[in-house]
Design a protein around this motif. Structure first.
Motif, PDB file in Angstrom:
ATOM      1  N   GLN A  12     -15.477 -25.658  19.348  1.00 25.46           N
ATOM      2  CA  GLN A  12     -15.988 -25.606  17.985  1.00 25.46           C
ATOM      3  C   GLN A  12     -16.960 -26.750  17.760  1.00 25.46           C
ATOM      4  OE1 GLN A  12     -15.327 -23.080  15.926  1.00 25.46           O
ATOM      5  NE2 GLN A  12     -16.990 -24.069  14.812  1.00 25.46           N
ATOM      6  N   LEU A  16     -21.034 -26.699  17.035  1.00 23.30           N
ATOM      7  CA  LEU A  16     -21.464 -27.345  15.803  1.00 23.30           C
ATOM      8  C   LEU A  16     -22.630 -28.286  16.088  1.00 23.30           C
ATOM      9  CD1 LEU A  16     -20.566 -27.729  12.782  1.00 23.30           C
ATOM     10  CD2 LEU A  16     -19.446 -29.784  13.557  1.00 23.30           C
ATOM     11  N   TRP A  24     -31.273 -27.700  11.806  1.00 24.81           N
ATOM     12  CA  TRP A  24     -31.369 -28.604  10.664  1.00 24.81           C
ATOM     13  C   TRP A  24     -31.628 -30.031  11.119  1.00 24.81           C
ATOM     14  CZ3 TRP A  24     -30.530 -26.654   5.673  1.00 24.81           C
ATOM     15  CH2 TRP A  24     -30.118 -25.318   5.658  1.00 24.81           C
ATOM     16  N   ASP A  28     -24.672 -32.177   9.238  1.00 20.39           N
ATOM     17  CA  ASP A  28     -23.591 -31.781   8.347  1.00 20.39           C
ATOM     18  C   ASP A  28     -22.767 -32.967   7.867  1.00 20.39           C
ATOM     19  OD1 ASP A  28     -23.939 -29.156   8.001  1.00 20.39           O
ATOM     20  OD2 ASP A  28     -22.422 -28.479   9.420  1.00 20.39           O
ATOM     21  N   ARG A  31     -22.626 -33.642   4.277  1.00 20.54           N
ATOM     22  CA  ARG A  31     -21.926 -32.593   3.519  1.00 20.54           C
ATOM     23  C   ARG A  31     -20.423 -32.816   3.586  1.00 20.54           C
ATOM     24  NH1 ARG A  31     -25.757 -29.385   6.178  1.00 20.54           N
ATOM     25  NH2 ARG A  31     -27.518 -29.095   4.769  1.00 20.54           N
ATOM     26  N   LEU A  35     -18.002 -33.477   0.460  1.00 22.91           N
ATOM     27  CA  LEU A  35     -16.817 -32.655   0.216  1.00 22.91           C
ATOM     28  C   LEU A  35     -15.552 -33.500   0.246  1.00 22.91           C
ATOM     29  CD1 LEU A  35     -17.815 -29.489   2.241  1.00 22.91           C
ATOM     30  CD2 LEU A  35     -17.377 -29.593  -0.200  1.00 22.91           C
TER      31      LEU A  35
ATOM     32  N   LEU B 120     -22.486 -27.252  -0.752  1.00 23.72           N
ATOM     33  CA  LEU B 120     -22.070 -28.069   0.390  1.00 23.72           C
ATOM     34  C   LEU B 120     -21.303 -27.215   1.396  1.00 23.72           C
ATOM     35  CD1 LEU B 120     -20.908 -31.358  -1.384  1.00 23.72           C
ATOM     36  CD2 LEU B 120     -22.905 -31.053   0.067  1.00 23.72           C
ATOM     37  N   ILE B 121     -20.373 -26.403   0.901  1.00 26.07           N
ATOM     38  CA  ILE B 121     -19.575 -25.571   1.811  1.00 26.07           C
ATOM     39  C   ILE B 121     -20.462 -24.518   2.469  1.00 26.07           C
ATOM     40  CG2 ILE B 121     -17.681 -23.917   1.964  1.00 26.07           C
ATOM     41  CD1 ILE B 121     -16.298 -25.383  -0.289  1.00 26.07           C
ATOM     42  N   ASN B 123     -23.555 -24.479   3.225  1.00 19.53           N
ATOM     43  CA  ASN B 123     -24.504 -24.946   4.226  1.00 19.53           C
ATOM     44  C   ASN B 123     -23.864 -25.544   5.468  1.00 19.53           C
ATOM     45  OD1 ASN B 123     -27.116 -24.322   3.139  1.00 19.53           O
ATOM     46  ND2 ASN B 123     -26.597 -25.703   1.478  1.00 19.53           N
ATOM     47  N   LEU B 124     -22.515 -25.562   5.494  1.00 22.18           N
ATOM     48  CA  LEU B 124     -21.871 -26.034   6.718  1.00 22.18           C
ATOM     49  C   LEU B 124     -22.158 -25.057   7.845  1.00 22.18           C
ATOM     50  CD1 LEU B 124     -18.394 -27.145   5.374  1.00 22.18           C
ATOM     51  CD2 LEU B 124     -20.176 -28.625   6.271  1.00 22.18           C
ATOM     52  N   ARG B 125     -22.256 -25.604   9.085  1.00 22.79           N
ATOM     53  CA  ARG B 125     -22.576 -24.733  10.199  1.00 22.79           C
ATOM     54  C   ARG B 125     -21.370 -23.947  10.676  1.00 22.79           C
ATOM     55  NH1 ARG B 125     -27.249 -23.547  10.448  1.00 22.79           N
ATOM     56  NH2 ARG B 125     -27.018 -22.994  12.630  1.00 22.79           N
ATOM     57  N   SER B 126     -20.215 -24.589  10.614  1.00 28.15           N
ATOM     58  CA  SER B 126     -19.045 -23.993  11.250  1.00 28.15           C
ATOM     59  C   SER B 126     -18.264 -23.108  10.271  1.00 28.15           C
ATOM     60  CB  SER B 126     -18.142 -25.111  11.768  1.00 28.15           C
ATOM     61  OG  SER B 126     -16.806 -24.702  11.748  1.00 28.15           O
ATOM     62  N   ASN B 127     -17.985 -21.874  10.681  1.00 27.52           N
ATOM     63  CA  ASN B 127     -17.229 -20.976   9.816  1.00 27.52           C
ATOM     64  C   ASN B 127     -15.801 -21.443   9.617  1.00 27.52           C
ATOM     65  OD1 ASN B 127     -19.205 -19.143   9.107  1.00 27.52           O
ATOM     66  ND2 ASN B 127     -18.972 -18.023  11.045  1.00 27.52           N
TER      67      ASN B 127
END
Lengths: 293, 321
Positions: A12, A16, A24, A28, A31, A35, B120-121, B123-127
């Protein structure tokens, strides 16, 4: 790190970082930082509640917001003695009303969705119009009604209106869903000799399990959290639901913070358990666009 | 028994479905008779709705024009209740100012903070991370509302509260207050309760909207060099206006109706420093038995909520994108 190929976590992370570099410029990480910031403040009250729930009075006076030893789990026993009855009452109330509501709403929504009977739209409008009526308007007359019916201070004073009111939204959601089900399947079953009831029970209901689950959970949440109706219609402590029970509990335990907070924690557990088993249903249901203008 | 009743006419319905032209020729009476089992299916639903929803709603509308004290014969007043409400009842007028503050903040906070979290959520890359954050944001919504209110009651507590302890920690002892007990701060304390104002369900609604935006649009915007904040304002927000509209309507309704929080936190006090219309209705009805007057307040709230909802839906048009 390199040896752990089989484990999902590192893979994972790999993907990522890859996606990160490719698409990008900005990562992340900020972000996640944002969060974390929001989540920290969202969860802070709950974390502090749990910390305080293990304190005795002296510990609270000296170090109110940090973990102190020895822990006092007996606070939970003390709180449980009082709160358990309220939890049981809430389970009985929400449980009975959700079963009744889902059955009635599913039958009515099925009727609206699948039979072109005369007056269908008129009747349906009769249900929908109630979505516009706020609880404030009906509170006083409904109170006087149940008083005249002699229902005050019984379990039915909650259950019957909850079933009645909960149906409105459920019928609205379920009808849309039932209408979208492919009609060929029901036709085929009928040709094979299934009765209308069998079509509904053995094909319609199994196909709609998830939406029925969503509707049921939303009903449980709203009845479980209701304050005003139980407050005005229940008098005896034996019948009080969790919301008004806790409200009374606070005045009783004011400044005895340990057991009080333990009571809050215990009160939150039933819904968290429900959520743990149905979270996917819950999250999917709410974000699937079932509710949208 | 019910099985028999439903099974018999069922064959009729099947035949009707197959032979549609015949259906058109049959009279209304015949069609009603054919679908009599359907009406039977609706009987329990409507019996309950008429008793517990329709009757009280109409009764509420009707009695708003009466002087109606418990135990006394209702006396018709015409618009008397409303006249008293808007001319003589200063506390009611005050409650209107309070509720507009509460509702305004509710709308402002509902269109900002949950949307930021949703972006924010999204645009996160990871599902996997997306899903984890979604579950975490919805989790506080599962804690019973009353527990959250009582916790905030504790946070604002004058002697033991978290807020005062925090102020002491950062050296602002002068700012310490009995937040809910002082007439100057009670209303604001109730209004700004719920920091950081991120409702889990609201976040999910925004996320659902963002996920509905087609990948082509986002990809082409990237190709054109539109990313980050620019994309949010130029693409995301216009495309999920429907969700914003829904959230605003819900926030307005919630704000106008949301007197339970005030009831639990301050009961409108100290004095009437934080009273709101819903609470004023409750007090009139259940403390002073003035049912007619309270019904007039309820009717006013109903009209207000209805009007605001229609206004919202009309005014905030979804663009044609």
């Amino acid at each position: 790190m390199t040896v752990l190929e089989g484990q999902p976590q590192p893979i994972q992370r790999m993907s990522l970082t890859e996606g990160w570099r490719r698409a990008w410029r900005t990562g992340d990480w900020w972000r996640h930082l944002g969060l974390f910031g929001f989540l920290f403040f969202m969860f802070l009250p709950f974390i502090i509640t749990i910390i305080i729930s293990f304190k005795d009075i002296h510990q609270f006076d000296h170090y109110p917001f940090t973990v102190t030893f020895p822990l006092h789990p007996e606070n939970y026993l003390e709180a449980w003695r009082i709160v358990s009855r309220y939890i049981l009452n809430s389970i009985i109330t929400s449980g009975t009303s959700v079963v009744g509501m889902v059955i009635l709403a599913a039958v009515a929504a099925w009727a609206f969705a699948r039979y072109p009977f005369p007056g269908r739209e008129l009747f349906f409008f009769g249900v929908l119009a109630l979505l516009m009526v706020p609880g404030e308007l009906t509170l006083i007359p409904a109170f006087l009604l149940v008083k005249d019916l002699g229902l005050l201070n019984t379990r039915w004073v909650l259950i019957a209106p909850y079933i009645a009111g909960g149906q409105v939204f459920a019928i609205f959601i379920l009808r849309q869903f039932f209408e979208a089900l492919p009609g060929e399947m029901f036709e085929a079953a009928r040709i094979d000799g299934a009765s209308e009831l069998q079509v509904f029970r053995h094909i319609g209901i199994p196909l709609s399990q998830s939406i029925l689950g969503v509707v049921a959970i939303m009903h449980v949440l709203s009845t479980w959290n209701d304050v005003i109706w139980p407050l005005v219609t229940l008098r005896s402590n034996e019948l009080m639901t969790l919301t008004i029970g806790l409200y009374a509990f606070r005045t009783q335990f004011y400044t005895i913070w340990g057991p009080l907070m333990a009571g809050y924690v215990i009160a939150s557990i039933p819904l968290i358990i429900l959520f743990a088993f149905t979270s996917r249903l819950f999250v999917e249901g709410l974000s699937s666009g079932a509710i949208k203008m | 028994m019910t099985t028999e009743e439903i099974r018999a006419p069922a064959s009729h319905a099947t035949m009707a479905d197959v032979r549609v032209p015949q259906e058109r020729q049959s009279t209304l009476g015949q069609r009603i008779y054919r679908y009599r089992f359907v009406y039977l299916m609706l009987v329990p639903t409507f019996a309950l709705l008429l008793t517990f929803n329709y009757y009280p709603a109409f009764m509420g509308l009707y009695r708003a024009f009466f002087k109606w004290d418990i135990g006394l014969q209702p006396e018709f007043l015409g618009l008397g209740n409303f006249e008293k409400l808007f001319i003589k009842d200063d506390i009611f007028l005050k409650s209107l100012r309070h509720v507009s503050l509460l509702t305004s903040w509710r709308v402002i906070s509902a269109v900002t903070f949950p949307f930021i979290v949703a972006e924010l959520i999204f645009n996160l890359r990871s599902n996997v991370h997306k899903y984890t954050y979604r579950v975490l944001t919805i989790l506080p919504a599962v804690v019973p509302g009353i527990v959250i209110l009582l916790l905030w009651h504790f946070i604002y507590d004058g002697t033991h509260g978290l807020l005062n302890a925090f102020l002491e920690g950062v050296g602002l002892e002068d700012w310490q207050q009995p937040w809910l007990g002082s007439p100057k701060t009670a209303l604001y304390a109730v209004t700004f309760m719920g920091f950081p104002w991120v409702g889990g369900v609201t976040v999910l609604i925004y996320l659902a909207g963002l996920q509905g935006i087609s990948d082509e649009i986002i990809d082409s915007s990237l190709v054109d060099g539109c990313s980050g904040l620019r994309r949010i304002f130029a693409i995301d927000i216009p495309l999920i206006l429907g969700q914003f509209k829904l959230i605003i309507v819900l926030a307005v309704i919630g704000g106008l109706q949301g007197w339970v929080a005030v009831f639990v936190m301050t009961a409108g006090g100290p004095g009437t420093a934080s009273v709101v219309p819903g609470l004023w209705m409750y007090n009139n009805a259940f403390l002073w038995n003035k049912m007619g007057y309270a019904s007039a307040i309820a009717l006013f709230l109903f009209v207000l909520i209805m009007g605001m909802t229609i206004l919202n839906v009309k005014f905030l048009k979804t663009g044609d994108y």
